[in-house]
Design a protein around this motif. Sequence first.
Motif, mmCIF file in Angstrom:
data_model
loop_
_atom_site.group_PDB
_atom_site.id
_atom_site.type_symbol
_atom_site.label_atom_id
_atom_site.label_comp_id
_atom_site.label_asym_id
_atom_site.label_seq_id
_atom_site.Cartn_x
_atom_site.Cartn_y
_atom_site.Cartn_z
ATOM 1 N N GLY A 1 1.434 5.330 1.157
ATOM 2 C CA GLY A 1 1.617 6.044 2.397
ATOM 3 C C GLY A 1 2.780 6.424 3.114
ATOM 4 O O GLY A 1 3.757 5.536 3.021
ATOM 5 N N THR B 1 -6.144 20.993 11.633
ATOM 6 C CA THR B 1 -6.631 20.203 10.525
ATOM 7 C C THR B 1 -6.220 18.615 10.794
ATOM 8 O O THR B 1 -5.421 18.362 11.778
ATOM 9 N N THR B 2 -7.150 17.756 10.194
ATOM 10 C CA THR B 2 -6.592 16.248 10.491
ATOM 11 C C THR B 2 -6.300 15.505 8.792
ATOM 12 O O THR B 2 -6.894 15.952 7.979
ATOM 13 N N THR B 3 -4.902 15.091 8.993
ATOM 14 C CA THR B 3 -4.415 14.368 7.846
ATOM 15 C C THR B 3 -5.359 13.178 7.624
ATOM 16 O O THR B 3 -6.227 12.763 8.117
ATOM 17 N N GLU B 4 -4.950 12.407 6.469
ATOM 18 C CA GLU B 4 -5.447 11.343 6.149
ATOM 19 C C GLU B 4 -5.155 10.011 6.759
ATOM 20 O O GLU B 4 -6.026 9.189 6.767
ATOM 21 N N HIS B 5 -4.067 10.342 7.687
ATOM 22 C CA HIS B 5 -3.945 9.028 8.610
ATOM 23 C C HIS B 5 -4.399 9.529 9.976
ATOM 24 O O HIS B 5 -4.158 8.837 10.877
ATOM 25 N N GLY B 6 -5.505 10.525 9.988
ATOM 26 C CA GLY B 6 -6.094 10.842 11.568
ATOM 27 C C GLY B 6 -5.308 11.425 12.290
ATOM 28 O O GLY B 6 -5.518 11.571 13.494
ATOM 29 N N ARG B 7 -4.254 12.363 11.751
ATOM 30 C CA ARG B 7 -3.276 12.957 12.718
ATOM 31 C C ARG B 7 -3.822 14.429 12.783
ATOM 32 O O ARG B 7 -3.929 14.948 11.465
ATOM 33 N N THR B 8 -3.661 15.053 13.721
ATOM 34 C CA THR B 8 -4.093 16.610 13.844
ATOM 35 C C THR B 8 -2.669 17.386 13.265
ATOM 36 O O THR B 8 -1.538 16.978 13.786
ATOM 37 N N GLN C 1 0.718 -1.144 0.116
ATOM 38 C CA GLN C 1 -0.102 -0.110 0.109
ATOM 39 C C GLN C 1 0.904 1.362 0.088
ATOM 40 O O GLN C 1 1.943 1.325 0.285
#
Length: 395
Positions: free
Chosen positions: A55, A203-210, A53
């Motif tokens: 990322g 904001t929140t990244t695509e990996h769920g991190r602020t 994958q």
Amino acid sequence: MAKFTDEDDALLGELGVEIETRRESSRTPREERIIAGFEEIQRFVEEHGRAPQHGEDRDIFERLYAVRLDRLREQADCRVLIEPLDHQGLLSGGEPIAESDPEDLDDDELLAQLGVDIGASSDLTELRHVRTAAEKREAEEIAHRQRCEDFDRFKPLFQQVQQELEIGSRQSRPFELKAEIRSGAWFIVGGQKAYVAEMGEMTTTEHGRTDARLRVIFDNGTESNMLMRSLQRALNKDEAGRRITDPVAGPLFSDHQAEDDQASGTIYVLRSKSDHPLVSANRELVHKIGVTTLSVEQRIAGAHLQPTFLMAGVEVVATYELFNINRTKLENLIHRVFEPARLDIEIMDRFGKPVVPQEWFLVPLFVIDEAVDKIRDGTITGYSYDPLKASLVLR
């Protein structure tokens, strides 16, 4: 190369050595390379039970395999070559395109697309100092600074923080949590003091991190528009990276003196009786805020002869006794908080020379009282006065 006889083969077989008979291949070098690359992807799937994958948080080899698989799916000639080998169904989902140049599947090019820089002599299985694209961007954000055009605004803050470190009201501590990065926070990174002057929307990244965009001012007069996670990473990697604590003021002053307290002076708030048009029009808002070791009565004696009192009589509207503090530093702190509302007025002294008094502010009395409360609980350093809102706001 020497050829093995049947007896040699039998002997090697007993020793557990497997002999592979070399066959001449009818495939081109490019086809052999494509198949070998696909087999590496298949081995990854066997080991992990899933396709590689994308990322930036993935292992570099997995990211390489994911890009390679995408390219194999896209290229019609590659699909025809490896479809008979695809027992895992990895080629499904790709749209075939026209046959491409043989160099399109070169590992060096794929690595370059992933933001990985390796030397020509490096072996893919021995990558050293490999950084993800995100890490490279973060490093560039730390390194890429520009001149802070309004550094004059921040220079006094850096000087004050240094003084507070020296007297012990601030401390430097190891950096621990991302939550410590906020607007108004101070750090030491790369051997320089860093001040978070502004923080954008979280904001929140695509990996769920602020994350959030920061404006960070450095003590050498430069600034950087970096991400919060970039500053966090820099602080974690810097062995000397520190956070600077908020000042611990304690009870700077009170209305009552304890048994072992030593008097330091008095904060006084005055209104002017001047007939200057600016003062007359804003009589209830124009206040002088000062600190004296004398009695207030002694300090304002002869006010009508002193430029600092606008060459007019004054009215005492509030006083606060000080104990065990540095009155000069406290006065400077109060003036800095109300700096945005400093009264811009020029008067003539008794000798006819122009004077610009410095201790008069256009601020309501109730806000001064609020500032006093925040001085008492030690939180005043995080605030400044907003004239438009007529209130104290977090810096």
